[in-house]
Design a protein around this motif. Structure first.
Motif, PDB file in Angstrom:
ATOM      1  N   UNK A   1       0.852  -1.190   0.000  1.00  0.00           N
ATOM      2  CA  UNK A   1       0.000   0.000   0.000  1.00  0.00           C
ATOM      3  C   UNK A   1       0.891   1.243   0.000  1.00  0.00           C
ATOM      4  N   UNK A   2       0.301   2.403   0.170  1.00  0.00           N
ATOM      5  CA  UNK A   2       0.971   3.692  -0.006  1.00  0.00           C
ATOM      6  C   UNK A   2       1.313   3.921  -1.478  1.00  0.00           C
ATOM      7  N   UNK A   3       0.634   3.184  -2.372  1.00  0.00           N
ATOM      8  CA  UNK A   3       0.856   3.362  -3.803  1.00  0.00           C
ATOM      9  C   UNK A   3       0.362   4.697  -4.319  1.00  0.00           C
ATOM     10  N   UNK A   4      -0.383   5.424  -3.488  1.00  0.00           N
ATOM     11  CA  UNK A   4      -0.838   6.753  -3.886  1.00  0.00           C
ATOM     12  C   UNK A   4       0.317   7.693  -4.153  1.00  0.00           C
ATOM     13  N   UNK A   5       1.481   7.384  -3.575  1.00  0.00           N
ATOM     14  CA  UNK A   5       2.665   8.208  -3.848  1.00  0.00           C
ATOM     15  C   UNK A   5       2.986   8.177  -5.341  1.00  0.00           C
ATOM     16  N   UNK A   6       2.737   7.036  -5.984  1.00  0.00           N
ATOM     17  CA  UNK A   6       2.936   6.919  -7.427  1.00  0.00           C
ATOM     18  C   UNK A   6       2.049   7.912  -8.168  1.00  0.00           C
ATOM     19  N   UNK A   7       0.797   8.012  -7.749  1.00  0.00           N
ATOM     20  CA  UNK A   7      -0.144   8.933  -8.386  1.00  0.00           C
ATOM     21  C   UNK A   7       0.336  10.367  -8.245  1.00  0.00           C
ATOM     22  N   UNK A   8       0.775  10.734  -7.052  1.00  0.00           N
ATOM     23  CA  UNK A   8       1.203  12.109  -6.805  1.00  0.00           C
ATOM     24  C   UNK A   8       2.452  12.461  -7.604  1.00  0.00           C
ATOM     25  N   UNK A   9       3.376  11.520  -7.716  1.00  0.00           N
ATOM     26  CA  UNK A   9       4.587  11.758  -8.519  1.00  0.00           C
ATOM     27  C   UNK A   9       4.206  12.025  -9.975  1.00  0.00           C
ATOM     28  N   UNK A  10       3.316  11.199 -10.511  1.00  0.00           N
ATOM     29  CA  UNK A  10       2.906  11.344 -11.908  1.00  0.00           C
ATOM     30  C   UNK A  10       2.148  12.658 -12.129  1.00  0.00           C
ATOM     31  N   UNK A  11       1.266  13.006 -11.202  1.00  0.00           N
ATOM     32  CA  UNK A  11       0.495  14.249 -11.329  1.00  0.00           C
ATOM     33  C   UNK A  11       1.419  15.457 -11.280  1.00  0.00           C
ATOM     34  N   UNK A  12       2.300  15.495 -10.296  1.00  0.00           N
ATOM     35  CA  UNK A  12       3.190  16.637 -10.130  1.00  0.00           C
ATOM     36  C   UNK A  12       4.112  16.791 -11.336  1.00  0.00           C
ATOM     37  N   UNK A  13       4.711  15.687 -11.786  1.00  0.00           N
ATOM     38  CA  UNK A  13       5.640  15.745 -12.915  1.00  0.00           C
ATOM     39  C   UNK A  13       4.937  16.235 -14.172  1.00  0.00           C
ATOM     40  N   UNK A  14       3.785  15.664 -14.473  1.00  0.00           N
ATOM     41  CA  UNK A  14       3.063  16.019 -15.692  1.00  0.00           C
ATOM     42  C   UNK A  14       2.556  17.458 -15.651  1.00  0.00           C
ATOM     43  N   UNK A  15       2.049  17.875 -14.496  1.00  0.00           N
ATOM     44  CA  UNK A  15       1.546  19.248 -14.370  1.00  0.00           C
ATOM     45  C   UNK A  15       2.667  20.263 -14.534  1.00  0.00           C
ATOM     46  N   UNK A  16       3.779  20.034 -13.868  1.00  0.00           N
ATOM     47  CA  UNK A  16       4.911  20.960 -13.962  1.00  0.00           C
ATOM     48  C   UNK A  16       5.488  20.986 -15.371  1.00  0.00           C
ATOM     49  N   UNK A  17       5.335  19.897 -16.095  1.00  0.00           N
ATOM     50  CA  UNK A  17       5.887  19.817 -17.442  1.00  0.00           C
ATOM     51  C   UNK A  17       5.030  20.578 -18.452  1.00  0.00           C
ATOM     52  N   UNK A  18       3.699  20.472 -18.334  1.00  0.00           N
ATOM     53  CA  UNK A  18       2.833  20.959 -19.402  1.00  0.00           C
ATOM     54  C   UNK A  18       1.982  22.172 -19.052  1.00  0.00           C
TER      55      UNK A  18
END
Length: 361
Positions: A73-90
């Motif tokens: 569990x704590x896999x939500x960290x994966x979601x947050x990493x992907x959201x933050x990276x993609x948002x900051x990129x685009x």
């Protein structure tokens, strides 16, 4: 980030101007978050398994859940990493709406991370005490509401839009707006957290609602569309669609690993953050009541807990076999996949009803 690079390169090659289009950057945000999830997901699952950061299961829960014990569990960290990276990129990093929703999402994720860490790593069964969890949720939610109110550039940013009625808005005033925004952000965070009890149950409704909110953000940020649809025109709010796109991509990527039977659970770090993100976006695009409709699954899960607790304290009797509501249906004999898919279908219907508010006025 890449928007600024594209603007610079457009001086030498006009084809880079294509990246100024919000729709393209939203699509790229979805795809980027999805790819990041696919790349980071297996690595994170292996690390969580190596450190034995696994799910604990309630003794009084459905027997079918006993086999889930120990699932990472704590896999939500994966979601947050992907959201933050993609948002900051685009996204346009000069946009206040984007920064505010991203920071709120990460702060709620931090609250959930502390709770998960105490439960799963430090083996403290109480985790982060409820009073402290709600205190920090309230601090972040109230802070976001205050910032939104005091940085508003016009009345349309603080009025309550009544869906399905033409040109009907309510002037909330400072106290009304701040209170409503706080309740929506904190309430949505906890509602998604309560729903996150079965494999994939919470994440796909989150993806669907985020996708719908991206449409509202795009239309509200476009003066012509906003005027035609009689919704508030909010300059710059369209960039929030890029953030919503990141949620969609990250959520679908996580669902790849979270689908029944789940290889990983999101934990509070993901559920609290995603719920806050939906609530924050709804407040920013002035669609709090539509969120209540589209997130109907989250609402009924929350209401089932409230009714169960109230009934037991007042009468000593339970209304449901177990709360939240998805456990009630499991104990009635519904297989877990049936509960999940039917709740997904309900969400599809409710999201369509919410989107219909754009035309039914």
């Amino acid at each position: 980030m890449l928007l600024y690079l594209a603007e610079y390169l457009a001086r030498y090659d006009s084809s880079f101007l294509v990246f100024k289009y919000l729709t393209l950057r939203t699509i790229l945000s979805v795809l980027t978050a999805l790819v990041v999830s696919f790349i980071v997901g297996p690595v994170m699952i292996r690390r969580l398994s190596f450190y034995q950061i696994g799910q604990t299961v309630r003794d009084d829960g459905p027997e079918s859940h006993f086999s889930k014990a120990g699932t990472p569990t704590m896999g939500g960290a994966l979601i947050l990493v992907a959201i933050a990276f993609s948002t900051l990129l685009w996204a346009d990093l000069g946009n206040r709406y984007v920064w505010l929703v991203l920071v709120v999402t990460l702060l709620f994720g931090a609250i959930g991370f502390v709770d998960d860490y105490k439960k799963l790593v430090l083996q403290d069964s109480t985790g982060l005490p409820a009073r402290w969890k709600y205190l920090w949720q309230s601090v972040v939610g109230l802070g976001a509401a205050l910032i939104l109110y005091f940085t508003a550039s016009g009345p349309q940013e603080t009025q309550l839009l009544i869906p399905y009625l033409k040109d009907v808005t309510l002037n909330l005033g400072a106290v009304g707006f701040i209170t409503l925004a706080y309740l929506v952000i904190v309430g949505s965070s906890n509602a998604v957290n309560l729903t996150d009890g079965l494999d994939g149950l919470a994440i796909l409704p989150t993806v669907m609602v985020a996708g719908a909110l991206a449409i509202f953000a795009y239309l509200s940020g476009h003066a012509t569309f906003a005027d035609y649809l009689k919704i508030p025109h909010l300059p710059g709010i369209g960039e929030v669609g890029v953030f919503c796109g990141a949620i969609v991509g990250a959520g679908l990527g996580f669902l790849w690993f979270n689908a029944y039977p789940a290889q990983v659970f999101m934990g509070d770090v993901g559920a609290l953050a995603l719920g806050a993100a939906l609530g924050m976006v709804a407040v920013e695009v002035r669609q709090e009541l539509v969120l209540l409709i589209m997130g109907g699954v989250f609402v009924m899960e929350t209401v089932s807990v409230i009714l169960q607790v109230a009934s037991f304290r007042l009468t000593g009797k339970r209304i449901f076999r177990m709360a939240p509501l998805h456990h009630h249906f499991e104990l009635k004999g519904w297989p877990e996949p049936r509960v999940i898919v039917r709740f997904w279908i309900i969400t599809v219907i409710l999201v369509l009803v919410g989107l219909a508010s754009l035309k039914i006025r």
